[in-house]
Write a protein that holds these residues in place. Sequence first.
Motif, PDB file in Angstrom:
ATOM      1  N   PRO A 198       0.802  -1.229   0.000  1.00  0.00           N
ATOM      2  CA  PRO A 198       0.000   0.000   0.000  1.00  0.00           C
ATOM      3  C   PRO A 198       0.830   1.273   0.000  1.00  0.00           C
ATOM      4  O   PRO A 198       0.436   2.286  -0.582  1.00  0.00           O
ATOM      5  N   GLN A 207      -4.816   2.322   5.605  1.00  0.00           N
ATOM      6  CA  GLN A 207      -5.434   0.992   5.500  1.00  0.00           C
ATOM      7  C   GLN A 207      -6.956   1.109   5.611  1.00  0.00           C
ATOM      8  O   GLN A 207      -7.690   0.353   4.985  1.00  0.00           O
ATOM      9  N   TYR A 231      -7.933   2.167   2.057  1.00  0.00           N
ATOM     10  CA  TYR A 231      -7.809   1.042   1.114  1.00  0.00           C
ATOM     11  C   TYR A 231      -8.924   0.025   1.350  1.00  0.00           C
ATOM     12  O   TYR A 231      -9.402  -0.620   0.431  1.00  0.00           O
ATOM     13  N   THR A 234      -3.645  -6.925   1.367  1.00  0.00           N
ATOM     14  CA  THR A 234      -3.016  -5.701   1.836  1.00  0.00           C
ATOM     15  C   THR A 234      -1.793  -6.047   2.684  1.00  0.00           C
ATOM     16  O   THR A 234      -1.917  -6.492   3.821  1.00  0.00           O
ATOM     17  N   GLY A 258      -3.873  -6.969   8.123  1.00  0.00           N
ATOM     18  CA  GLY A 258      -3.844  -7.390   6.725  1.00  0.00           C
ATOM     19  C   GLY A 258      -2.938  -8.582   6.644  1.00  0.00           C
ATOM     20  O   GLY A 258      -3.030  -9.499   7.456  1.00  0.00           O
TER      21      GLY A 258
END
Length: 737
Positions: free
Chosen positions: A547, A560, A563, A572, A594
């Motif tokens: 990311p 996060q 996303y 991720t 993730g």
Amino acid sequence: MPVLCMLLSVVSVKVSFAQNGDNGKNRTESVQLIPIETAHSATVFEVGKDNRLHMVYLGSKLPENKEYNQIIGQYRQGTDYSEVSDVVYPASGSQNLFEPAISVRHADGNQSLDLKFVSVQTKQMDKDIKLTEIILKDEVYPFEVHLFYKTYFATDVVETWADIMHEEKGSVRMDKFASAGLYLRGSKFWLTHYHGDWAKEMRPEQTLITHGIKTLDSKLGSRADLFQPPVFMIALGQKAREDAGKVIYGSLEWSGNFRVDLELDNLNNLRVIPGINNYASSFDLPKDSLFTTAKFLYTFSDRGQGQASRQLQRWARDNKILDGNGQRLTLLNNWESTYFDFNEDKLRSLLKDTKSLGVDLFLLDDGWFGNSYPRNNDHAGLGDWQANRKKLPNGIASLVKEATNMGVKFGIWLEPEMVNPKSDLYHQHPDWVLKQAKRPEYYFRNQLVLDLTNPAVQDFIFRIVDTLFTQNPGLAYIKWDCNAVIYNAYSLHESQQGRLYIDYVQGLYNVLKRIRAKYPKIPMMLCSGGGGRVDYGALQYFTEFWPSDNTDPLERIYMQWEYSYFYPAIATANHVTNWGKQPLKYRVDVAMMGKLGFDIPVHDLSAPDLNFCQASVVNYNKIKDIIWHGDQYRLQSPWTNDVASLMYVDRDKMHGVIFNYLVNARYGSGSHTPIKWKGLDPNRKYRIREINLYPGTTSTIKGDDVLSGDFLMTIGYNPKVDASRSSVILVADAVQS
Ligand code: DGJ
């Protein structure tokens, strides 16, 4: 014209309606309705008396299919002078004077196009997926557009794209060639889109769409999403909310230049035209050839952003991301602990660290290659993919073997699309480089981009990967980086420069397809100097994405979070690093949301820190299945609260993991009120305990709370976050009643 698909049944409803709105006065008699439905949503088109394909509706599915034809009659927004404002795939050069989806110059130089409906067919591909093909044709020129709608019933996702073809006497010049057109009726549209830069990915902006055109786009070529990713959301009527309201998420499945035009017209309706960017990309389409646009995906939810993202995440796991429902490898990466400065001994000790940490894989990052021009910094070596003999006298093979003997897997970093002018490759193949021969070279991170439109270059890149795997059968992972944008775009290989940006991406996909044909399941990380290339076009070849290089955990909570609207946690990749000022526990807890990895000098850790990291890996292995394969719920936003909170629940609603982080350092900040959980079974009881405590600390949550799902979702639960407990992971396990 080529017959593109064997399609089965014809889907359409012949209806008539007496009363029409002010818009579209020519469509008052017999129309053919084409509803494209999923479990909860409908996209509805109609063929008007004018034989054009108009868009009626995109929204919640109506139980009475025939009532879709009553929708337009309820709108009284003014006069549509052109009578084509709502056509599905608007062309330029005819009655349409709004933003077109397609613009062409015919073989005879004429620039008009007016697409009329020919037929519609659908094919049930499997239990969940249906493909609808609508054929449109110009009545003057032998020019056709076939629109495709691939619906994923259960997850309410639609992928749409167009095939463009003609039988004119010469080539047709394509000036714009979007994937689709959507026409949304309403009054207020709120757009959420993102901007960014290196280490600043996924910064959201929300605006009320005003009249005129708002364009989201990229012209960067390779690291295309550096400043703007292709994901966006449109909230209908009012601002997007987590658990209520109507929202459409959209994204281009394309790893290059994209363009999304959002045009609010005089009737207050919103035209959305997404596609490959036509910037510097006009090209000639020869007779009898076919141009397939990029896919545009969208999903509609009338239960807010949370539902929309769970739909999209599940769709991605089931249908798009490589091995989306599979397993992932935890890892130790050496980038931040060594940068370019390592040798065999250092790497050997990192292999031991990998083992002692308990993660699955060691990932060797940048700096392992180049001999004439050793890769000791980012000025040299890219393109020369042979192990540096000084740093690694025994090559990669001996390290892979050593790792395998230790029971650790081995992965490697590549940036195969790029070349440093200081490299053998650059000198041997100057014609393989994208650049303007008569202009000075201009670099991004001291490098240039290889010409992937050239099959010889594609072959070279495939062979880099193939050779690595053939010489090192134990190799278990690739990190595929891409750090430069395309400046001074020019290809010696292309006969039409207008095709360069498009053929570059197609060339990249060709390579990735070849790699996947031979190595279908090898995990690969999609990296682009951080999140400079995160899109579903690429993710079908990758198991995960990077990311951002920004791994400061506080920053990562926000990133996060953003996303997560569009991408599932399993894809991720989050690494624990030394970025940020937060304690180690906070950093590890954030990375656990993730796919967990580490990028820290393990040998520098104190004994308690090392113990904690080792225990964290064990804890993570117990909950990772819920994080990777469960449903995710955003509970409390970092943007508006002292405490950010996210939750993952397994499909049977038996287990949940709840991450809570203090994001405000001001005096007295903390979780003062219970946080409402989501996604549990209201009728089950759950035992709540805290996990991943730092050695020597005890939890204020004793582990004897057993509460109903109903209580936890109605009243909530207080994770007791404050400055002394700035990061708290809770687990809820259903108990037998
Ligand atoms: C950029 C990536 O984002 C980093 O993680 C690292 O791999 C460097 N490139 C290496 O050059």
